[in-house]
Design a protein around this motif. Structure first.
Motif, short mmCIF file in Angstrom:
data_model
loop_
_atom_site.label_atom_id
_atom_site.label_comp_id
_atom_site.label_asym_id
_atom_site.label_seq_id
_atom_site.Cartn_x
_atom_site.Cartn_y
_atom_site.Cartn_z
N LEU A 7 28.11 35.06 42.64
CA LEU A 7 27.74 35.02 41.23
C LEU A 7 27.04 33.72 40.86
O LEU A 7 26.10 33.71 40.07
N LYS A 8 27.47 32.62 41.46
CA LYS A 8 26.84 31.33 41.19
C LYS A 8 25.48 31.22 41.87
O LYS A 8 24.49 30.86 41.24
N VAL A 9 25.40 31.57 43.15
CA VAL A 9 24.14 31.44 43.90
C VAL A 9 23.07 32.35 43.32
O VAL A 9 21.91 31.96 43.21
N SER A 10 23.45 33.55 42.91
CA SER A 10 22.47 34.49 42.34
C SER A 10 22.17 34.17 40.87
O SER A 10 21.32 34.80 40.26
N ARG A 11 22.89 33.19 40.33
CA ARG A 11 22.71 32.74 38.95
C ARG A 11 23.04 33.80 37.90
O ARG A 11 22.49 33.79 36.81
N LEU A 12 23.92 34.74 38.25
CA LEU A 12 24.43 35.68 37.27
C LEU A 12 25.40 34.95 36.33
O LEU A 12 25.49 35.26 35.15
N ILE A 13 26.15 33.99 36.89
CA ILE A 13 27.02 33.10 36.12
C ILE A 13 26.68 31.67 36.56
O ILE A 13 26.52 31.41 37.75
N ARG A 15 28.22 28.60 36.63
CA ARG A 15 29.08 27.74 37.45
C ARG A 15 30.14 28.55 38.16
O ARG A 15 30.60 29.58 37.67
N ARG A 16 30.55 28.06 39.33
CA ARG A 16 31.53 28.77 40.13
C ARG A 16 32.90 28.81 39.45
O ARG A 16 33.63 29.80 39.57
N THR A 17 33.25 27.76 38.72
CA THR A 17 34.54 27.76 38.03
C THR A 17 34.57 28.83 36.93
O THR A 17 35.59 29.48 36.73
N ILE A 18 33.45 29.03 36.25
CA ILE A 18 33.37 30.07 35.22
C ILE A 18 33.47 31.44 35.89
O ILE A 18 34.12 32.36 35.37
N ALA A 19 32.84 31.60 37.05
CA ALA A 19 32.92 32.86 37.80
C ALA A 19 34.37 33.13 38.22
O ALA A 19 34.84 34.26 38.14
N ASN A 20 35.07 32.09 38.65
CA ASN A 20 36.48 32.22 39.01
C ASN A 20 37.31 32.68 37.82
O ASN A 20 38.16 33.57 37.95
N GLU A 21 37.08 32.07 36.66
CA GLU A 21 37.84 32.43 35.46
C GLU A 21 37.56 33.87 35.04
O GLU A 21 38.47 34.59 34.62
N ALA A 22 36.31 34.31 35.15
CA ALA A 22 35.95 35.69 34.79
C ALA A 22 36.66 36.67 35.72
O ALA A 22 37.15 37.71 35.28
N CYS A 23 36.73 36.35 37.00
CA CYS A 23 37.41 37.22 37.97
C CYS A 23 38.91 37.26 37.68
O CYS A 23 39.52 38.33 37.72
N ASP A 24 39.50 36.10 37.39
CA ASP A 24 40.94 36.04 37.10
C ASP A 24 41.29 36.83 35.85
O ASP A 24 42.38 37.39 35.75
N ALA A 25 40.36 36.90 34.88
CA ALA A 25 40.60 37.62 33.63
C ALA A 25 40.35 39.11 33.78
O ALA A 25 40.56 39.87 32.83
N GLY A 26 39.87 39.55 34.95
CA GLY A 26 39.64 40.98 35.18
C GLY A 26 38.35 41.49 34.59
O GLY A 26 38.20 42.68 34.36
N ARG A 27 37.38 40.59 34.34
CA ARG A 27 36.11 41.00 33.73
C ARG A 27 35.03 41.31 34.75
O ARG A 27 33.90 41.62 34.38
N VAL A 28 35.36 41.23 36.05
CA VAL A 28 34.37 41.50 37.10
C VAL A 28 34.90 42.62 37.99
O VAL A 28 36.05 42.59 38.43
N GLN A 29 34.03 43.61 38.25
CA GLN A 29 34.41 44.73 39.10
C GLN A 29 33.37 44.88 40.22
O GLN A 29 32.19 44.64 40.01
N ILE A 30 33.86 45.29 41.38
CA ILE A 30 32.97 45.65 42.50
C ILE A 30 33.23 47.11 42.81
O ILE A 30 34.37 47.49 43.10
N ASN A 31 32.20 47.92 42.75
CA ASN A 31 32.28 49.36 43.03
C ASN A 31 33.39 50.04 42.22
O ASN A 31 34.13 50.87 42.73
N GLY A 32 33.53 49.64 40.94
CA GLY A 32 34.49 50.28 40.05
C GLY A 32 35.91 49.77 40.13
O GLY A 32 36.78 50.25 39.43
N ARG A 33 36.17 48.77 40.95
CA ARG A 33 37.52 48.20 41.07
C ARG A 33 37.51 46.75 40.62
O ARG A 33 36.58 46.01 40.96
N VAL A 34 38.53 46.34 39.88
CA VAL A 34 38.64 44.95 39.46
C VAL A 34 38.74 44.08 40.72
O VAL A 34 39.49 44.39 41.64
N ALA A 35 37.96 43.01 40.75
CA ALA A 35 37.86 42.19 41.96
C ALA A 35 38.35 40.77 41.72
O ALA A 35 38.16 40.21 40.65
N LYS A 36 38.97 40.20 42.76
CA LYS A 36 39.36 38.80 42.74
C LYS A 36 38.15 37.95 43.13
O LYS A 36 37.18 38.45 43.70
N ALA A 37 38.24 36.66 42.86
CA ALA A 37 37.14 35.74 43.18
C ALA A 37 36.90 35.68 44.68
O ALA A 37 35.78 35.43 45.13
#
Length: 79
Positions: A7-13, A15-37
């Motif tokens: 997420l950081k390298v592709s610049r979708l988010i 900073r990496r810490t913000i990406a981590n927080e989004a994953c921890d909050a359950g706001r990121v899914q991969i193939n329809g499943r909530v994903a961890k960082a």
């Protein structure tokens, strides 16, 4: 590659810490499943990110450890 790093390298988010927080909050899914960082991202995966009321869906086209700013948009395709 780890989801938070992708997420950081592709610049979708920005900073990496913000990406981590989004994953921890359950706001990121991969193939329809909530994903961890630490989830593994592969070519062809569909990532869904919720930004408040807006949802962004992208398909992973390439995975690279580092890319230039201009080439970051080539790592994914909007759905």
């Amino acid at each position: 590659m780890r989801l938070d790093k992708y997420l950081k390298v592709s610049r979708l988010i920005k900073r990496r810490t913000i990406a981590n927080e989004a994953c921890d909050a359950g706001r990121v899914q991969i193939n329809g499943r909530v994903a961890k960082a630490s989830a593994d991202v592969k070519i062809g995966d569909v990532i869904e990110i919720q930004f408040g009321q807006r949802t962004m869906r992208v398909e992973v086209v390439s995975v690279a450890e580092t890319v230039k700013k201009d080439e970051a948009k080539e790592m994914y395709k909007d759905i």
